[in-house]
Scaffold this motif. Sequence first.
Motif, PDB file in Angstrom:
ATOM      1  N   ALA A  48     -25.071  52.057 -22.412  1.00  0.00           N
ATOM      2  CA  ALA A  48     -25.988  51.016 -22.188  1.00  0.00           C
ATOM      3  C   ALA A  48     -25.206  49.653 -21.542  1.00  0.00           C
ATOM      4  O   ALA A  48     -23.872  49.490 -21.784  1.00  0.00           O
ATOM      5  CB  ALA A  48     -26.493  50.421 -23.166  1.00  0.00           C
ATOM      6  N   PRO A  49     -25.385  49.620 -20.284  1.00  0.00           N
ATOM      7  CA  PRO A  49     -24.748  48.425 -19.832  1.00  0.00           C
ATOM      8  C   PRO A  49     -24.592  47.603 -20.445  1.00  0.00           C
ATOM      9  O   PRO A  49     -25.690  46.748 -21.409  1.00  0.00           O
ATOM     10  CB  PRO A  49     -25.597  48.452 -18.548  1.00  0.00           C
ATOM     11  CG  PRO A  49     -26.941  48.599 -18.639  1.00  0.00           C
ATOM     12  CD  PRO A  49     -26.511  49.665 -19.851  1.00  0.00           C
ATOM     13  N   LEU A  50     -23.287  46.831 -20.836  1.00  0.00           N
ATOM     14  CA  LEU A  50     -23.538  44.991 -21.450  1.00  0.00           C
ATOM     15  C   LEU A  50     -22.333  44.049 -20.330  1.00  0.00           C
ATOM     16  O   LEU A  50     -22.244  44.306 -19.139  1.00  0.00           O
ATOM     17  CB  LEU A  50     -22.063  45.146 -22.409  1.00  0.00           C
ATOM     18  CG  LEU A  50     -22.540  46.286 -23.791  1.00  0.00           C
ATOM     19  CD1 LEU A  50     -21.102  45.924 -24.063  1.00  0.00           C
ATOM     20  CD2 LEU A  50     -23.754  45.722 -24.059  1.00  0.00           C
ATOM     21  N   ASP A  51     -22.962  42.612 -20.263  1.00  0.00           N
ATOM     22  CA  ASP A  51     -23.399  42.037 -19.453  1.00  0.00           C
ATOM     23  C   ASP A  51     -21.671  41.300 -19.382  1.00  0.00           C
ATOM     24  O   ASP A  51     -21.956  41.099 -20.524  1.00  0.00           O
ATOM     25  CB  ASP A  51     -24.162  40.630 -19.203  1.00  0.00           C
ATOM     26  CG  ASP A  51     -24.499  39.555 -18.764  1.00  0.00           C
ATOM     27  OD1 ASP A  51     -23.355  39.976 -17.263  1.00  0.00           O
ATOM     28  OD2 ASP A  51     -25.041  38.443 -18.753  1.00  0.00           O
ATOM     29  N   PHE A  57     -21.445  44.182 -15.229  1.00  0.00           N
ATOM     30  CA  PHE A  57     -21.735  45.066 -16.466  1.00  0.00           C
ATOM     31  C   PHE A  57     -20.629  46.016 -16.244  1.00  0.00           C
ATOM     32  O   PHE A  57     -19.965  46.506 -15.126  1.00  0.00           O
ATOM     33  CB  PHE A  57     -23.036  45.594 -16.560  1.00  0.00           C
ATOM     34  CG  PHE A  57     -23.749  44.753 -16.299  1.00  0.00           C
ATOM     35  CD1 PHE A  57     -24.454  44.210 -17.175  1.00  0.00           C
ATOM     36  CD2 PHE A  57     -24.684  44.623 -14.788  1.00  0.00           C
ATOM     37  CE1 PHE A  57     -26.211  43.722 -17.102  1.00  0.00           C
ATOM     38  CE2 PHE A  57     -25.461  43.663 -14.728  1.00  0.00           C
ATOM     39  CZ  PHE A  57     -26.690  43.250 -15.858  1.00  0.00           C
ATOM     40  N   VAL A  58     -20.629  46.102 -18.070  1.00  0.00           N
ATOM     41  CA  VAL A  58     -19.509  47.156 -18.061  1.00  0.00           C
ATOM     42  C   VAL A  58     -20.183  48.393 -18.995  1.00  0.00           C
ATOM     43  O   VAL A  58     -21.250  48.067 -19.753  1.00  0.00           O
ATOM     44  CB  VAL A  58     -18.200  46.811 -19.403  1.00  0.00           C
ATOM     45  CG1 VAL A  58     -18.678  45.929 -20.106  1.00  0.00           C
ATOM     46  CG2 VAL A  58     -17.419  47.357 -19.177  1.00  0.00           C
ATOM     47  N   VAL A  59     -19.893  49.597 -19.270  1.00  0.00           N
ATOM     48  CA  VAL A  59     -20.880  51.022 -19.666  1.00  0.00           C
ATOM     49  C   VAL A  59     -19.686  51.411 -20.719  1.00  0.00           C
ATOM     50  O   VAL A  59     -19.082  52.219 -20.268  1.00  0.00           O
ATOM     51  CB  VAL A  59     -21.352  51.679 -18.865  1.00  0.00           C
ATOM     52  CG1 VAL A  59     -22.246  52.255 -19.222  1.00  0.00           C
ATOM     53  CG2 VAL A  59     -22.029  51.206 -17.795  1.00  0.00           C
TER      54      VAL A  59
END
Length: 316
Positions: A48-51, A57-59
């Motif tokens: 799940a991508p994180l802001d 985003f980083v996954v």
Amino acid sequence: MLQTVAVLLYRKVALFEFGVLNEVFGLDRTDDGVPAFEFLIGSPEPGAPLDIGNGAFVVPPHSLEDCLRADLVAVPGGSTNGPYPAEILDTLRGVVDNGGRVLTVCSGAFAAGAAGLLDGRRCTTHWRYGAKLAETFPKAIVDTDVLFVDDGPITTSAGTAAGIDAALHLVREEFGPDVANRIARRMVVPPHRDGGQRQFVEAPVPACESDGFATMLQWMVEHLDREIAVDDLAARMHMSSRTFARRFVEEVGVSPHKWLTEQRVLHARRLLESTDLAVDAVAGKAGFASATLLRHHFNAAVGVTPTVYRRRFAAP
């Protein structure tokens, strides 16, 4: 043995602090004689991508279960207010229970505190959050004078770039100074910085409830190059010296002599940053009788000498 390093990410990610950890542990530098680390990026929801801000985003590909097997789990800066997901706190506690270590960068210390890992331990965080960390976790022994603290399995570091200092310290402790120096050279950073956070903290003139004291503090700041005696200050306030000293502590929080010394050091810092005056001249303009006296108080307050401070902070 420090072989597997995991960075634990959740919610919004502090990009620079994540990048610092990746620079030290995540890049393959085996061609330079640096051991290879297994570098994991974990989160409660793998994939799940994180802001990370500005629309990027980083996954993270790894799970919290993967983090549990790491020798070191690092937590970049995050919220100082919580709430902290229970699974994050359980993972941090589990890493320590499994014999691993936890490294926090900047406000990441709050997650370690929420997990109970700072209880009875020395620790640090960014100087802006030190008082809040101590208030939120009263069993922690908070020291914001330093760049990092290594206490048992928990290593905490101060604001952002201090994460580099802490990470290199862990490498140096595990593999020796030569390996840490090789990484530092590749990053073009010093392998070890002297001093602490005090050199980055500015002490503003405090607000006073008494207009008379506020006016007097401003006068003191404008006349730091003069010899200022407590008896003279008391006379300006139409008080006895004893009453003045007591009222000063009530209004300002420290003694007149301590506050005056702090302001003189602060003025010296500004002169060192913005002028090319010799240290002797800086001492005179800041109200110190000699350069030796300036060096003594400057080192005690800032943690480095005036010359070192100028080298780091003076404008070209």
